[in-house]
Motif scaffolding. Sequence first.
Motif, short mmCIF file in Angstrom:
data_model
loop_
_atom_site.label_atom_id
_atom_site.label_comp_id
_atom_site.label_asym_id
_atom_site.label_seq_id
_atom_site.Cartn_x
_atom_site.Cartn_y
_atom_site.Cartn_z
N SER A 1 0.82 -1.21 0.00
CA SER A 1 0.00 0.00 0.00
C SER A 1 0.85 1.26 0.00
N TYR A 2 2.16 1.11 0.23
CA TYR A 2 3.03 2.27 0.27
C TYR A 2 3.03 2.99 -1.07
N ASP A 3 3.04 4.30 -1.00
CA ASP A 3 3.10 5.17 -2.19
C ASP A 3 1.76 5.32 -2.91
N ILE A 4 0.67 4.82 -2.35
CA ILE A 4 -0.65 5.10 -2.93
C ILE A 4 -0.93 6.57 -2.70
N THR A 5 -1.26 7.30 -3.77
CA THR A 5 -1.49 8.74 -3.68
C THR A 5 -2.72 9.14 -4.49
N HIS A 6 -3.04 10.43 -4.42
CA HIS A 6 -4.13 10.96 -5.23
C HIS A 6 -3.63 11.31 -6.62
N PHE A 7 -4.54 11.31 -7.58
CA PHE A 7 -4.22 11.68 -8.96
C PHE A 7 -3.79 13.15 -8.98
N PRO A 8 -2.58 13.46 -9.46
CA PRO A 8 -2.09 14.84 -9.47
C PRO A 8 -2.96 15.75 -10.35
N VAL A 9 -3.31 16.90 -9.85
CA VAL A 9 -4.14 17.84 -10.60
C VAL A 9 -3.48 18.25 -11.91
N ALA B 1 -15.10 -1.93 -7.18
CA ALA B 1 -14.36 -0.70 -7.48
C ALA B 1 -14.75 0.42 -6.51
N VAL B 2 -16.02 0.48 -6.16
CA VAL B 2 -16.48 1.48 -5.18
C VAL B 2 -15.83 1.21 -3.82
N LEU B 3 -15.86 -0.07 -3.41
CA LEU B 3 -15.25 -0.45 -2.14
C LEU B 3 -13.74 -0.26 -2.17
N GLY B 4 -13.13 -0.57 -3.33
CA GLY B 4 -11.69 -0.41 -3.47
C GLY B 4 -11.26 1.04 -3.35
N TYR B 5 -12.03 1.93 -3.93
CA TYR B 5 -11.71 3.36 -3.84
C TYR B 5 -11.73 3.81 -2.38
N ILE B 6 -12.74 3.38 -1.66
CA ILE B 6 -12.84 3.75 -0.24
C ILE B 6 -11.65 3.20 0.54
N LYS B 7 -11.28 1.95 0.26
CA LYS B 7 -10.16 1.32 0.96
C LYS B 7 -8.85 2.03 0.66
N TRP B 8 -8.61 2.35 -0.61
CA TRP B 8 -7.35 3.00 -0.97
C TRP B 8 -7.24 4.41 -0.36
N ILE B 9 -8.37 5.10 -0.26
CA ILE B 9 -8.35 6.42 0.39
C ILE B 9 -7.93 6.27 1.85
N LYS B 10 -8.44 5.23 2.50
CA LYS B 10 -8.07 4.97 3.90
C LYS B 10 -6.59 4.62 4.00
N MET B 11 -6.06 3.90 2.99
CA MET B 11 -4.63 3.57 2.98
C MET B 11 -3.79 4.83 2.90
N ILE B 12 -4.22 5.79 2.09
CA ILE B 12 -3.51 7.06 1.97
C ILE B 12 -3.48 7.77 3.31
N GLN B 13 -4.62 7.77 3.97
CA GLN B 13 -4.71 8.43 5.27
C GLN B 13 -3.82 7.74 6.30
N ASN B 14 -3.81 6.39 6.27
CA ASN B 14 -2.97 5.65 7.22
C ASN B 14 -1.49 5.90 6.96
N ASN B 15 -1.10 5.94 5.69
CA ASN B 15 0.30 6.20 5.35
C ASN B 15 0.71 7.61 5.76
N SER B 16 -0.24 8.54 5.68
CA SER B 16 0.05 9.93 6.12
C SER B 16 0.29 9.98 7.62
N ILE B 17 -0.46 9.16 8.35
CA ILE B 17 -0.28 9.10 9.81
C ILE B 17 1.09 8.54 10.15
N TYR B 18 1.51 7.48 9.41
CA TYR B 18 2.84 6.92 9.63
C TYR B 18 3.93 7.95 9.37
#
Length: 214
Positions: A97-105, A193-210
């Motif tokens: 899950s490391y390096d999962i990020t948002h799509f750059p604007v 895909a809907v559930l996956g999007y939610i999960k990956w967003i949570k992964m981003i948040q968790n990685n930010s906490i780390y």
Amino acid sequence: MTLIQFIADHGLDAFTTALGLLYIILEYRASIWLWLVGIVMPALDIYLYWSHGLYGDAGMAAYYTAAAIYGYAAWKISSLRAQKNPALKAEKATSDSYDITHFPVKKILPTVVFFFVAWAIVYYVLTHYTNSTIPVTDSFTNALSFVGLWALAKKYAEQWLIWIVVDLVSCYLYIVKGIPFKALLYGLYVVIAVLGYIKWIKMIQNNSIYAKND
């Protein structure tokens, strides 16, 4: 229709559908093993789609096979870099899950331009070199899938949103073309895909906490 005839007609469809279920589960978990399944499944899909007149999808399956090799290499390199970084915690360095990020604007506009150009090119090929009966929608899913695979290889969480659109249209196409198992699979893909999007967003948040705690 006898059972043997049904298996003969839909056996490959059913088998690749099973691989597709495994693929989406691995993608949901952000596991690098998804790319290995992603090499085998589309290789078989080339024949399946071609035999049903989905020439664009057959070509796309060939692209998927090559893209899966690239995706595996990209994720593997990312994982190795994380492991070599002493600032990262052990559990973080070994996580897919490391390096999962948002799509750059800044990449939205060039991506949209690429999509429309790819759509036009694939549409031209289908209308001039095949007897495709659904060139508009077939080329649409192909072009958008180019973007989706690239976004997945880059680990952008928004890749799930792209796949929701692709999966909805693909589900319709497979119903029309008489590939029932694939149609059911892509209908399920929409939900995952809907559930996956939610999960990956949570992964981003968790990685930010780390990162904040390093």
